[in-house]
Scaffold this active site. Structure first.
Site, mmCIF file in Angstrom:
data_model
loop_
_atom_site.group_PDB
_atom_site.id
_atom_site.type_symbol
_atom_site.label_atom_id
_atom_site.label_comp_id
_atom_site.label_asym_id
_atom_site.label_seq_id
_atom_site.Cartn_x
_atom_site.Cartn_y
_atom_site.Cartn_z
ATOM 1 N N GLY A 22 0.814 -1.206 0.000
ATOM 2 C CA GLY A 22 0.000 0.000 0.000
ATOM 3 C C GLY A 22 0.846 1.254 0.000
ATOM 4 O O GLY A 22 2.026 1.247 0.366
ATOM 5 N N ASN A 23 0.240 2.379 -0.384
ATOM 6 C CA ASN A 23 0.956 3.643 -0.475
ATOM 7 C C ASN A 23 1.561 4.075 0.854
ATOM 8 O O ASN A 23 2.699 4.552 0.915
ATOM 9 C CB ASN A 23 0.020 4.747 -0.976
ATOM 10 C CG ASN A 23 -0.433 4.533 -2.403
ATOM 11 O OD1 ASN A 23 0.294 3.963 -3.215
ATOM 12 N ND2 ASN A 23 -1.639 4.990 -2.720
ATOM 13 N N VAL A 66 -8.827 8.188 12.478
ATOM 14 C CA VAL A 66 -9.057 9.571 12.048
ATOM 15 C C VAL A 66 -10.498 10.020 12.265
ATOM 16 O O VAL A 66 -10.800 11.210 12.124
ATOM 17 C CB VAL A 66 -8.670 9.783 10.571
ATOM 18 C CG1 VAL A 66 -7.193 9.482 10.358
ATOM 19 C CG2 VAL A 66 -9.541 8.930 9.640
ATOM 20 N N TYR A 159 -16.217 9.811 -2.946
ATOM 21 C CA TYR A 159 -14.772 9.748 -3.142
ATOM 22 C C TYR A 159 -14.320 10.890 -4.038
ATOM 23 O O TYR A 159 -13.367 11.606 -3.721
ATOM 24 C CB TYR A 159 -14.388 8.406 -3.753
ATOM 25 C CG TYR A 159 -12.905 8.150 -3.821
ATOM 26 C CD1 TYR A 159 -12.192 7.766 -2.686
ATOM 27 C CD2 TYR A 159 -12.205 8.267 -5.024
ATOM 28 C CE1 TYR A 159 -10.834 7.508 -2.739
ATOM 29 C CE2 TYR A 159 -10.848 8.016 -5.089
ATOM 30 C CZ TYR A 159 -10.165 7.644 -3.948
ATOM 31 O OH TYR A 159 -8.809 7.405 -4.015
ATOM 32 N N MET A 196 -5.906 -1.391 -1.575
ATOM 33 C CA MET A 196 -7.150 -0.629 -1.540
ATOM 34 C C MET A 196 -7.784 -0.542 -2.923
ATOM 35 O O MET A 196 -8.997 -0.696 -3.085
ATOM 36 C CB MET A 196 -6.904 0.779 -1.009
ATOM 37 C CG MET A 196 -8.168 1.635 -1.025
ATOM 38 S SD MET A 196 -7.839 3.370 -0.686
ATOM 39 C CE MET A 196 -9.428 4.084 -1.139
#
Length: 263
Positions: A22-23, A66, A159, A196
């Protein structure tokens, strides 16, 4: 060692299940190898710990969601407790299909609120608590992961809307904090081979991973192949480093030429 002795907080340093990197994890590894002290923040502590293990170089895991401002604030405070500075804040959290995102005619209030809270509100709150620290330092770098979906055709309303809003917020923060020596930029990944982006679609569509990957590869102009998390991590490293010291308020596509093709 382009980030030697810098302190970086990467929010979303874990990753969802999948076959690839993943990033957030790739960026944490890249930052650590360039000399940064990295706080790997994620709501999944085990995933954050795995990222910290792979990053090495003293990287540390921290659990925070978050959706809760106090936890975001605590992550910033933890970096200060450990290292006394906050040089880089990188917001890497994002949600779409997994949060129930849908076309405009099908979106529910619950899905809209959840995706907005993760993608946009969390970013705003992280910046809220990072800015006072960076202003006192008279220096700092704020990065985030928006998406090429912000400017291209994309079927799911929340999104796209939140990723476009991240660009606007990036410009606002860059403009209002330049006098403090703070730079703020965002990255627009295109079609990437990450858990993702690919594995989530596999789970939601019932198709094989190879089918989903092949369809996405075919849409990328450059070599007809998706990018990887390393491509995003390398862009983040550049923007975090002094090499990008005169760059602020920018939305940088990392997309293999897809936005150029669309434009």
């Amino acid at each position: 060692m382009r980030l030697q002795d810098r302190t970086a907080v990467i929010i979303g340093a874990g990753q969802s299940p999948g076959e690839t990197l993943g990033n957030g994890r790739a960026t944490a590894i890249r930052f650590a190898r360039e000399g940064a002290r990295v706080l790997c923040v994620d709501r999944d502590l085990a995933s954050a710990q795995e990222t910290a293990r792979q990053a090495g170089q003293g990287a540390t895991a921290f659990e925070a969601d978050v959706l809760h401002e106090a936890q975001v604030q605590a992550a910033i405070a933890e970096a200060l407790r450990l290292w006394g500075r906050l040089d880089i804040l990188h917001y890497n959290v994002g949600l779409s299909l997994a949060g129930g995102d849908a076309p405009p005619t099908e979106i529910t209030v619950e899905a809209f609120d959840r995706v907005t809270a993760v993608n946009l509100r969390g970013f705003v709150l992280a910046v809220k608590h990072a800015l006072p620290v960076m202003r006192r330092q008279q220096a700092g770098v704020i990065l985030s992961i928006s998406s090429a979906a912000a400017v291209e055709s994309y079927p799911y309303v929340t999104y796209k809307a939140t990723k476009a809003a991240m660009i606007a917020f990036t410009e606002q923060v860059a403009n209002q904090n330049a006098e403090y020596g703070i730079r703020c930029n965002t990255i627009l990944p295109g079609l990437m081979d990450t858990p993702m982006a690919v594995d989530t679609r596999v789970r939601h569509t019932g198709r094989t991973r190879s089918e989903v990957a092949a369809e996405r590869d075919a849409k990328v102009p450059l070599r007809r192949r998706m990018g990887t998390a390393w491509d995003v991590a390398n862009a983040a490293l550049f923007l975090a480093s002094d090499e990008a010291g005169f760059i602020t308020g920018v939305a940088l596509p990392v997309d293999g030429g897809r936005l150029v093709q669309i434009g």
